[in-house]
Design a protein around this motif. Structure first.
Motif, PDB file in Angstrom:
ATOM      1  N   LEU A 221      38.696  15.369  34.902  1.00 55.82           N
ATOM      2  CA  LEU A 221      38.672  16.639  34.171  1.00 55.82           C
ATOM      3  C   LEU A 221      37.250  17.058  33.810  1.00 55.82           C
ATOM      4  O   LEU A 221      36.827  18.179  34.117  1.00 55.82           O
ATOM      5  CB  LEU A 221      39.512  16.505  32.899  1.00 55.82           C
ATOM      6  CG  LEU A 221      39.552  17.731  31.992  1.00 55.82           C
ATOM      7  CD1 LEU A 221      40.341  18.858  32.649  1.00 55.82           C
ATOM      8  CD2 LEU A 221      40.151  17.375  30.630  1.00 55.82           C
ATOM      9  N   LEU A 222      36.506  16.168  33.163  1.00 54.79           N
ATOM     10  CA  LEU A 222      35.192  16.544  32.634  1.00 54.79           C
ATOM     11  C   LEU A 222      34.114  16.634  33.700  1.00 54.79           C
ATOM     12  O   LEU A 222      33.108  17.330  33.508  1.00 54.79           O
ATOM     13  CB  LEU A 222      34.759  15.537  31.561  1.00 54.79           C
ATOM     14  CG  LEU A 222      35.659  15.431  30.328  1.00 54.79           C
ATOM     15  CD1 LEU A 222      35.094  14.423  29.346  1.00 54.79           C
ATOM     16  CD2 LEU A 222      35.843  16.787  29.663  1.00 54.79           C
ATOM     17  N   ARG A 223      34.291  15.939  34.823  1.00 54.54           N
ATOM     18  CA  ARG A 223      33.351  16.033  35.936  1.00 54.54           C
ATOM     19  C   ARG A 223      34.045  16.670  37.144  1.00 54.54           C
ATOM     20  O   ARG A 223      33.867  16.249  38.281  1.00 54.54           O
ATOM     21  CB  ARG A 223      32.823  14.643  36.308  1.00 54.54           C
ATOM     22  CG  ARG A 223      32.015  13.946  35.221  1.00 54.54           C
ATOM     23  CD  ARG A 223      30.665  14.586  35.022  1.00 54.54           C
ATOM     24  NE  ARG A 223      29.736  13.677  34.359  1.00 54.54           N
ATOM     25  CZ  ARG A 223      28.822  14.063  33.481  1.00 54.54           C
ATOM     26  NH1 ARG A 223      28.738  15.339  33.136  1.00 54.54           N
ATOM     27  NH2 ARG A 223      27.991  13.189  32.933  1.00 54.54           N
ATOM     28  N   GLY A 224      34.854  17.692  36.882  1.00 53.93           N
ATOM     29  CA  GLY A 224      35.598  18.374  37.938  1.00 53.93           C
ATOM     30  C   GLY A 224      34.787  19.433  38.643  1.00 53.93           C
ATOM     31  O   GLY A 224      33.572  19.537  38.484  1.00 53.93           O
ATOM     32  N   ARG A 225      35.483  20.280  39.389  1.00 59.40           N
ATOM     33  CA  ARG A 225      34.789  21.226  40.265  1.00 59.40           C
ATOM     34  C   ARG A 225      34.396  22.530  39.594  1.00 59.40           C
ATOM     35  O   ARG A 225      33.685  23.342  40.194  1.00 59.40           O
ATOM     36  CB  ARG A 225      35.634  21.519  41.502  1.00 59.40           C
ATOM     37  CG  ARG A 225      36.914  22.279  41.257  1.00 59.40           C
ATOM     38  CD  ARG A 225      37.683  22.482  42.552  1.00 59.40           C
ATOM     39  NE  ARG A 225      38.146  21.209  43.087  1.00 59.40           N
ATOM     40  CZ  ARG A 225      38.688  21.066  44.304  1.00 59.40           C
ATOM     41  NH1 ARG A 225      38.827  22.119  45.083  1.00 59.40           N
ATOM     42  NH2 ARG A 225      39.100  19.888  44.716  1.00 59.40           N
ATOM     43  N   TYR A 226      34.844  22.766  38.345  1.00 61.48           N
ATOM     44  CA  TYR A 226      34.634  24.084  37.762  1.00 61.48           C
ATOM     45  C   TYR A 226      33.600  24.132  36.653  1.00 61.48           C
ATOM     46  O   TYR A 226      33.105  25.205  36.327  1.00 61.48           O
ATOM     47  CB  TYR A 226      35.968  24.628  37.229  1.00 61.48           C
ATOM     48  CG  TYR A 226      37.008  24.733  38.307  1.00 61.48           C
ATOM     49  CD1 TYR A 226      36.935  25.727  39.268  1.00 61.48           C
ATOM     50  CD2 TYR A 226      38.033  23.793  38.395  1.00 61.48           C
ATOM     51  CE1 TYR A 226      37.867  25.802  40.290  1.00 61.48           C
ATOM     52  CE2 TYR A 226      38.978  23.866  39.408  1.00 61.48           C
ATOM     53  CZ  TYR A 226      38.884  24.870  40.357  1.00 61.48           C
ATOM     54  OH  TYR A 226      39.810  24.930  41.376  1.00 61.48           O
ATOM     55  N   CYS A 227      33.285  23.017  36.040  1.00 59.41           N
ATOM     56  CA  CYS A 227      32.369  23.010  34.896  1.00 59.41           C
ATOM     57  C   CYS A 227      31.366  21.876  35.029  1.00 59.41           C
ATOM     58  O   CYS A 227      31.640  20.846  35.645  1.00 59.41           O
ATOM     59  CB  CYS A 227      33.143  22.829  33.587  1.00 59.41           C
ATOM     60  SG  CYS A 227      34.358  24.113  33.244  1.00 59.41           S
ATOM     61  N   ALA A 235      29.599  13.706  25.977  1.00 58.54           N
ATOM     62  CA  ALA A 235      29.756  12.570  25.064  1.00 58.54           C
ATOM     63  C   ALA A 235      30.702  12.922  23.917  1.00 58.54           C
ATOM     64  O   ALA A 235      31.480  12.076  23.467  1.00 58.54           O
ATOM     65  CB  ALA A 235      28.396  12.142  24.515  1.00 58.54           C
ATOM     66  N   ASP A 236      30.653  14.170  23.444  1.00 55.80           N
ATOM     67  CA  ASP A 236      31.569  14.599  22.373  1.00 55.80           C
ATOM     68  C   ASP A 236      33.023  14.509  22.823  1.00 55.80           C
ATOM     69  O   ASP A 236      33.888  14.012  22.088  1.00 55.80           O
ATOM     70  CB  ASP A 236      31.256  16.036  21.952  1.00 55.80           C
ATOM     71  CG  ASP A 236      29.986  16.151  21.137  1.00 55.80           C
ATOM     72  OD1 ASP A 236      29.487  15.110  20.648  1.00 55.80           O
ATOM     73  OD2 ASP A 236      29.475  17.286  20.997  1.00 55.80           O
ATOM     74  N   PHE A 237      33.306  15.016  24.028  1.00 53.12           N
ATOM     75  CA  PHE A 237      34.670  14.946  24.562  1.00 53.12           C
ATOM     76  C   PHE A 237      35.117  13.486  24.705  1.00 53.12           C
ATOM     77  O   PHE A 237      36.243  13.125  24.333  1.00 53.12           O
ATOM     78  CB  PHE A 237      34.745  15.625  25.927  1.00 53.12           C
ATOM     79  CG  PHE A 237      34.899  17.122  25.874  1.00 53.12           C
ATOM     80  CD1 PHE A 237      35.887  17.707  25.103  1.00 53.12           C
ATOM     81  CD2 PHE A 237      34.075  17.941  26.625  1.00 53.12           C
ATOM     82  CE1 PHE A 237      36.056  19.087  25.068  1.00 53.12           C
ATOM     83  CE2 PHE A 237      34.231  19.324  26.601  1.00 53.12           C
ATOM     84  CZ  PHE A 237      35.218  19.894  25.818  1.00 53.12           C
TER      85      PHE A 237
END
Length: 341
Positions: A221-227, A235-237
């Motif tokens: 999710l956090l290292r996906g294709r859109y963001c 780190a916060d997430f």
């Protein structure tokens, strides 16, 4: 897709609803990186269903059906399977609409809100879905995924040799993954596989689910294709997810946040390397278009996590991070610039 298969698919879908072929209509197909195709079925009363066409010689739909039933029984938001014909590769599914999560990323605040919501759903998945019946995301599978990078990205596409640090970094990334608690892993928990339907996020494309590392879906999710989030926001997430995992027992207090954050960065590096290989394979072997231009985005993800890991001063990590910056990035950008527009 042949007219024969279209006719067979339409006839079967009508029969599952107690209708004849003339009573229904199918919209045009929507595909993905696999050989699956999806059609929207419109019934006489205006309601809709989704028809999946997954040629059995290329796609095994049994895992999708089995996982969908288990997860739905566990109260997880996945599409209902109305009917199956596994011999032909036809599935009739609940229609979740036309709003994958990335379409809702209108500004930074909204994007972060939806990512927080999606992280909460990962916790629900890990807490409710028993991983015991899933294939193991073990050292062999992690290694095969990493090997896609030198095979398809370096050798087949760039004609570039891996650096001397490759075998060491490969082993270290595998060990970081295996050190984590084993949970149910969606394995492609990207915004495109999360549908907003009736004000709730639904998961799709979970047929490759495995029993694997706690952080894997977080990274998808956090290292996906859109963001691409800043290191601070990333780190916060991760910290929010970490504390929730401590509260409900998915992590023990013996794992401090710094350790878990490092495991997440290692997992992100593993996945980015895998994606670089897969996108080249999709292009070269499967003749899929639109993937090579996404390589710089995942190269950014790779460098972000390698930069965080290199602070550990492990020589192989430092050397590999330098090679990515000074050799791999220039090679990829040069090759992309040479491609016809």
């Amino acid at each position: 897709m042949s007219s024969y298969r279209i006719n067979a698919l339409t006839t079967w879908a009508a029969q599952q609803n107690g209708l004849i072929k003339a009573d229904i209509s199918l919209s045009s197909a929507v595909g993905d990186a696999s050989f699956r195709r999806y059609f929207r079925l419109t019934l006489p009363d205006g309601t809709t269903q989704m028809v999946m066409d997954a040629p059995p010689e290329q796609e095994d739909s049994q895992p999708f059906v089995a996982i969908a039933k288990r997860w739905r029984s566990a109260g997880l938001p996945v599409p209902k399977v109305h009917a199956t014909n596994l011999a032909e590769g036809f599935l009739l599914l609940e229609d979740l609409g036309n709003t994958p999560l990335q379409r809702l990323f209108s500004d930074d605040a909204t994007t972060q809100t939806y990512h927080a919501q999606a992280l909460t759903l990962i916790a629900e998945l890990q807490n409710r879905a028993n991983p015991d019946s899933l294939p193991a995301y073990d050292a062999a599978l992690l290694g095969r995924e990493l090997d896609l990078f030198p095979e398809w990205c370096l050798s087949a596409w760039l004609t570039l040799s891996p650096p001397e640090s490759w075998q060491a970094i490969r082993e270290q990334l595998i060990q970081h993954a295996l050190a984590q608690p084993v949970v149910t892993v969606h394995r492609d928990y990207d915004a495109m596989n999360l549908m907003m339907h009736d004000q709730r996020l639904f998961m799709i494309d979970f047929q490759d689910a495995v029993a694997g590392p706690l952080s894997y879906d977080v990274i998808s999710l956090l290292r996906g294709r859109y963001c691409r989030f800043s290191s601070e926001k990333f780190a916060d997430f991760v910290e929010t997810f970490y504390h929730q995992a401590l509260r409900d027992g998915r992590l023990t207090s013996s794992v401090d946040f710094a350790t878990f954050l490092s495991q997440c960065h290692a997992m992100a590096a593993q996945r980015s390397l895998k994606v670089l290989g897969i996108f080249c394979r999709l292009t070269l072997r499967d003749q899929k278009s639109g993937y090579l231009e996404r390589l710089p985005h995942f190269l950014d993800h790779l460098e972000d996590s390698l930069s965080a890991l290199s602070f550990s001063n492990v020589p192989e990590k430092v050397a590999f991070a330098e090679w990515v910056k000074l050799t791999l990035r220039p090679a990829i950008m040069k090759r992309l610039a040479e491609m016809p527009s």
